[in-house]
Design an enzyme around this catalytic site. Structure first.
Site, short mmCIF file in Angstrom:
data_model
loop_
_atom_site.label_atom_id
_atom_site.label_comp_id
_atom_site.label_asym_id
_atom_site.label_seq_id
_atom_site.Cartn_x
_atom_site.Cartn_y
_atom_site.Cartn_z
N SER A 85 -3.65 -2.77 1.99
CA SER A 85 -2.94 -2.95 3.57
C SER A 85 -1.86 -3.87 2.81
CB SER A 85 -4.17 -4.14 4.41
OG SER A 85 -4.88 -2.68 4.65
N LYS A 98 1.83 -2.48 3.54
CA LYS A 98 2.23 -2.40 4.71
C LYS A 98 3.07 -3.19 5.30
CE LYS A 98 -2.75 -2.06 6.39
NZ LYS A 98 -3.67 -2.40 6.93
N TYR A 108 -0.71 7.50 5.25
CA TYR A 108 -1.76 6.60 5.17
C TYR A 108 -2.59 5.88 4.06
CZ TYR A 108 -4.37 2.30 6.81
OH TYR A 108 -4.68 1.40 6.97
N TYR A 167 -5.41 -10.48 9.00
CA TYR A 167 -5.99 -10.29 9.96
C TYR A 167 -6.76 -11.32 10.65
CZ TYR A 167 -5.94 -6.25 7.39
OH TYR A 167 -6.07 -5.03 6.63
N VAL A 213 -7.93 -4.69 0.99
CA VAL A 213 -9.53 -4.75 0.74
C VAL A 213 -9.37 -4.15 -0.75
CG1 VAL A 213 -10.12 -4.17 3.06
CG2 VAL A 213 -9.74 -2.45 2.01
N1 GLU Z 1 -7.16 1.63 3.24
C1 GLU Z 1 -8.01 0.66 3.98
C2 GLU Z 1 -7.64 1.16 5.70
O1 GLU Z 1 -7.37 1.71 6.28
C3 GLU Z 1 -7.03 -1.03 3.91
C4 GLU Z 1 -7.53 -1.82 4.90
C5 GLU Z 1 -6.99 -2.82 4.06
O2 GLU Z 1 -6.74 -2.74 2.78
O3 GLU Z 1 -7.00 -4.01 4.63
O4 GLU Z 1 -8.49 0.84 5.67
#
Ligand code: GLU
Length: 311
Positions: free
Chosen positions: A66, A69, A193, A245, A263
């Site tokens: 993530s 992003k 994505y 988050y 993650v």
């Molecule tokens: N590719 C992961 C997902 O969509 C990213 C989530 C993350 O890194 O927090 O679940």
């Protein structure tokens, strides 16, 4: 003198983290990520003069997940400007990274660009007018440009692993599509994505790529203006309020810097005017953020006096 202090603090923190038994749990919902050794730890800090303080596994590539992003948001803002905010909000979500409940209440408009739904909507915008491969190439080249390193690549095994198991993300994307929030075929948007989440980078490459956020939109070494200072400030604000988050409040409380987690166990953090920081410790806490990554950053900001909220 201050270089010496930074080098010493970074080395001390890496030593301390190597001895910790509480390492969190490696993400297992993406099977390929479950194979990563939880004893890994890397930390890189690049200050305003370009001095690099590095310790541990600072050159080992890991799945940025993530953290990508932040960069897709930067690209999408470059493409659409404030029109982006018609399809995604700017408020902290207070819920898990892959939560679906909020989307129903808010008629398919995700709370912010850093929860999964928001990042999928941002990816869809980057994809519009392109083939998936072209959009992905654009994202990857942007990362390579920012890091000054053309060897950065996508880990195809991680991308395939998530593609096979990403049912929740598929649900989020289909749900948004039903509200007309996505313009492209769901499988194309999800493909892009999953692949940008699967970009592999080391802490050194990531800290390099984040420098423009620490220095008003500009890479101070190359002089490249990546974004305006206003845009850099706003991206940092979103990282502070939404970058972890449901753990964003705790991260601000303990670390006091804008930061974005993934993650894969990485965190990119920004000390405005001072430094770009990347840390990697694969074990996660209950909110899905790197456990020792947060502990290490808390120690760093405390010892350097870098919290944006005061020393
Ligand atoms: N590719 C992961 C997902 O969509 C990213 C989530 C993350 O890194 O927090 O679940």
């Amino acid at each position: 003198m201050s270089n010496q202090l930074l080098d010493r603090v970074v080395a001390e923190i890496a030593d301390e983290m190597a001895q910790r038994a509480d390492r969190g749990e490696v993400a297992s919902y993406i099977p390929e990520l479950a194979r990563v050794d939880p004893r890994r730890f890397g930390l890189v800090v690049i200050d305003a003069d370009g001095h690099v303080a590095a310790a541990g596994d600072s050159d080992v590539p890991f799945s940025i997940q993530s953290i990508s992003k932040v960069f897709t948001l930067t690209l999408a803002l470059g493409k659409a400007g404030d029109r982006l905010w018609h399809r995604v909000g700017r408020e902290p979500s207070g819920s898990a990274f892959n939560s679906i409940v909020q989307l129903e209440h808010e008629r398919g408009i995700p709370r912010n660009p850093f929860i999964n739904a928001g990042a999928i909507a941002v990816t869809d915008l980057i994809l519009s007018g392109h083939q998936p491969r072209e959009a992905l190439g654009e994202i990857l080249r942007f990362m390579q440009f920012l890091a000054g390193d053309s060897s950065i690549a996508i880990d195809e095994a991680v991308a395939r692993s998530e593609q096979r198991t990403g049912f929740r993300n598929a649900a989020l994307a289909n749900y948004m599509k039903s509200f007309g929030v996505l313009d492209n075929p769901v499988e194309y948007t999800l493909g892009v994505y999953f692949h940008h989440c699967a970009i592999a980078m080391s802490c050194r490459q990531l800290a390099m790529a984040g420098r423009f956020l620490a220095h008003s939109g500009q890479n101070p070494s190359t002089g490249h203006n990546v974004v305006s200072s206003e845009r850099a400030r706003r991206i940092n604000a979103l990282m502070l309020t939404c970058g972890h988050y449901d753990g964003s409040g705790e991260f601000a409380y303990r670390v006091g810097l804008p930061g974005k987690s993934g993650v894969g166990g990485g965190v990119l953090a920004v000390a405005p005017g001072r430094a770009s920081i990347a840390v990697w410790a694969p074990g996660l806490d209950a909110a899905g953020n790197s456990h020792l990554g947060r502990v290490a950053l808390e120690a760093l900001t405390k010892r350097m006096g870098w919290s944006i909220f005061g020393v």
